[in-house]
Scaffold this active site. Structure first.
Site, mmCIF file in Angstrom:
data_model
loop_
_atom_site.group_PDB
_atom_site.id
_atom_site.type_symbol
_atom_site.label_atom_id
_atom_site.label_comp_id
_atom_site.label_asym_id
_atom_site.label_seq_id
_atom_site.Cartn_x
_atom_site.Cartn_y
_atom_site.Cartn_z
ATOM 1 C CD GLU A 33 11.279 1.790 3.179
ATOM 2 O OE1 GLU A 33 10.109 1.461 3.444
ATOM 3 O OE2 GLU A 33 11.780 2.873 3.527
ATOM 4 C CG HIS A 34 10.983 -3.109 -0.430
ATOM 5 N ND1 HIS A 34 9.990 -3.316 -1.361
ATOM 6 C CD2 HIS A 34 11.472 -1.872 -0.668
ATOM 7 C CE1 HIS A 34 9.898 -2.258 -2.144
ATOM 8 N NE2 HIS A 34 10.776 -1.357 -1.741
ATOM 9 C CG ASP A 36 5.544 -4.006 4.341
ATOM 10 O OD1 ASP A 36 6.210 -4.414 3.351
ATOM 11 O OD2 ASP A 36 4.708 -3.079 4.253
ATOM 12 N N GLY A 121 2.922 10.294 -5.050
ATOM 13 C CA GLY A 121 4.044 9.565 -5.644
ATOM 14 C C GLY A 121 5.390 9.929 -5.045
ATOM 15 C CB ALA A 122 6.485 12.125 -2.455
ATOM 16 C CB SER A 126 -0.465 10.197 -1.292
ATOM 17 O OG SER A 126 -0.015 9.483 -2.425
ATOM 18 C CG ASP A 171 2.803 2.280 3.171
ATOM 19 O OD1 ASP A 171 3.816 2.080 3.857
ATOM 20 O OD2 ASP A 171 2.809 2.288 1.931
HETATM 21 C C1 GLA Z 1 5.299 0.667 -0.110
HETATM 22 C C2 GLA Z 1 4.324 -0.397 0.369
HETATM 23 C C3 GLA Z 1 4.674 -0.886 1.783
HETATM 24 C C4 GLA Z 1 6.143 -1.274 1.880
HETATM 25 C C5 GLA Z 1 7.027 -0.191 1.288
HETATM 26 C C6 GLA Z 1 8.470 -0.595 1.240
HETATM 27 O O1 GLA Z 1 5.180 1.823 0.644
HETATM 28 O O2 GLA Z 1 3.007 0.109 0.383
HETATM 29 O O3 GLA Z 1 3.837 -1.950 2.142
HETATM 30 O O4 GLA Z 1 6.379 -2.515 1.267
HETATM 31 O O5 GLA Z 1 6.626 0.179 -0.007
HETATM 32 O O6 GLA Z 1 8.980 -0.774 2.521
#
Ligand code: GLA
Length: 380
Positions: A33-34, A36, A121-122, A126, A171
């Site tokens: 997470e975070h 990318d 927003g979950a 989306s 995403d």
């Molecule tokens: C959001 C961003 C992604 C990624 C995540 C965290 O979903 O769109 O690019 O940075 O947060 O992993």
């Protein structure tokens, strides 16, 4: 998502049968997470929920007429208008069309009606589902010939230039490349990816939506990204992917405490993704789960993208013997992702909603995860 409802709305509004029907999914992310936008690894999968859009080209016209069923809102704009609609809901659509045009796709006017079943927003992306649905659909209808990776970049550029979220590529990548029953590990630095069939015997994934809506537009998301870029620059590397623990420690006196902690989270997460890959090769889901809890701790304490409600949901998971749980996605609300042993599943899902209600007076929603396909044509 009922396609007949979309067709009915289309006919009522535009007095003609709907054209082609496209779908693109939201996503889950097992770990990474975070990472990318820091050039690291991510481990997402597409889900079955997504956005479905009926699109009918109006040849010779430059006008787009769009109706979003879920928002009950309608908008018209001209493809050549340099500003585009001001309402953020429709800027996704406008941005995707403009980005495709900028890459040489001869987009013409069209009518569209769309709807979705990814909760907004979950933290399930989306907005990427919306971008990818139209990127895929318009590219196909107007003979653009762009490949899936390029279409993912169209979605990401839309976020950056038309919405104002400086997101990474995870995403949109997985919304375009998702494969039924598989997670996919993407190296965000090289763009290389690999599918991992996801059939964890004896375990399942489940989301719990806190129903605290996260909003990445104008949120501290961009601020987190800037911290990472500052540290990378000082370390003399392109992204934090290439920053070592030694480099980070050496830089510490020059960094604000906040930037230091954020970078520490990112470096730790890179190690955790590798640990999870290793654990998966040995079907060691208990170890996968441990890493998920550690990620949550990092996201909550160091990266500071959690909130009270989500921390509570992770605590309930721990109490119920859930193997791993953490906040998922950009943060500031949304869902937890939980890796649950089959024999704990019922107890956990029975316990979590009443506990959450008792504490916050709000209903949370349990969403079983089914890994689905990426963007596609559903009906011509
Ligand atoms: C959001 C961003 C992604 C990624 C995540 C965290 O979903 O769109 O690019 O940075 O947060 O992993």
């Amino acid at each position: 998502m009922d396609r007949n409802v979309i067709f009915q709305h289309f006919f009522q509004r535009f007095g003609a049968p709907a054209g082609s029907l496209f779908m693109a999914p939201g996503r889950v992310n097992l770990i990474g997470e975070h990472t990318d936008y820091n050039g690291g690894f991510v481990f997402p999968g597409a889900v079955c929920q997504g956005i479905m859009a009926a699109v009918r080209p109006s040849t010779g016209s430059r006008m787009v007429r769009a109706y979003a069923i879920d928002l009950d809102s309608y908008c018209e704009f001209c493809l050549d208008d340099p500003e585009g609609p001001s309402r953020v809901d429709f800027r996704y659509l406008y941005g995707v069309a403009r980005e495709l045009m900028g890459r040489g796709v001869r987009v013409e006017g069209f009518d569209t009606v769309y709807a979705g079943d990814v909760p907004l927003g979950a933290g399930m992306s989306s907005s990427a589902a919306l971008e990818c649905c139209f990127a895929y659909g318009l590219n196909r209808l107007f003979g653009g010939g762009l490949d899936r990776m390029e279409l993912a970049l169209v979605g990401q550029a839309t976020e950056h230039r038309y919405v104002g979220v400086n997101c990474g590529i995870m995403d949109q990548f997985v919304s375009m490349h998702g494969r039924e029953g598989s997670l996919v590990r993407l190296d965000c630095r090289s763009g290389e990816f690999e599918y991992f069939p996801w059939h964890p015997e004896g375990y399942r994934l489940v989301l719990v939506n806190s129903c605290v809506k996260h909003e990445l537009v104008g949120s501290p998301y961009n601020d987190r990204r800037r911290s990472c870029e500052r540290v990378a620059q000082l370390a003399g590397v392109e992204t934090l992917r290439d920053c070592t623990w030694e480099q980070l420690e050496a830089l510490r006196p020059q960094l604000s405490e906040e930037d230091y902690r954020r970078a520490r989270y990112v470096l730790g997460e890179a190690d955790r993704v590798l640990a999870v890959c290793d654990a998966l090769q040995h079907d060691d889901y208990e170890r996968v789960g441990e890493q998920m809890y550690l990620t949550h701790e990092g996201l909550s304490k160091d990266y500071e993208v959690s909130c009270e409600e989500i921390d509570f949901l992770v605590e309930v998971a721990r109490r119920c013997g859930v193997t791993g749980a953490r906040i998922m996605g950009g943060g500031f609300g949304g869902c937890t992702i939980n890796l649950v042993r089959d024999d704990r599943y019922e107890a956990f899902t029975a316990e979590v909603a009443p506990a959450y209600r008792a504490r916050f007076g709000v209903e949370c929603k349990v969403i079983p995860v089914v890994i689905g396909e990426g963007a596609r044509l559903i009906d011509n």
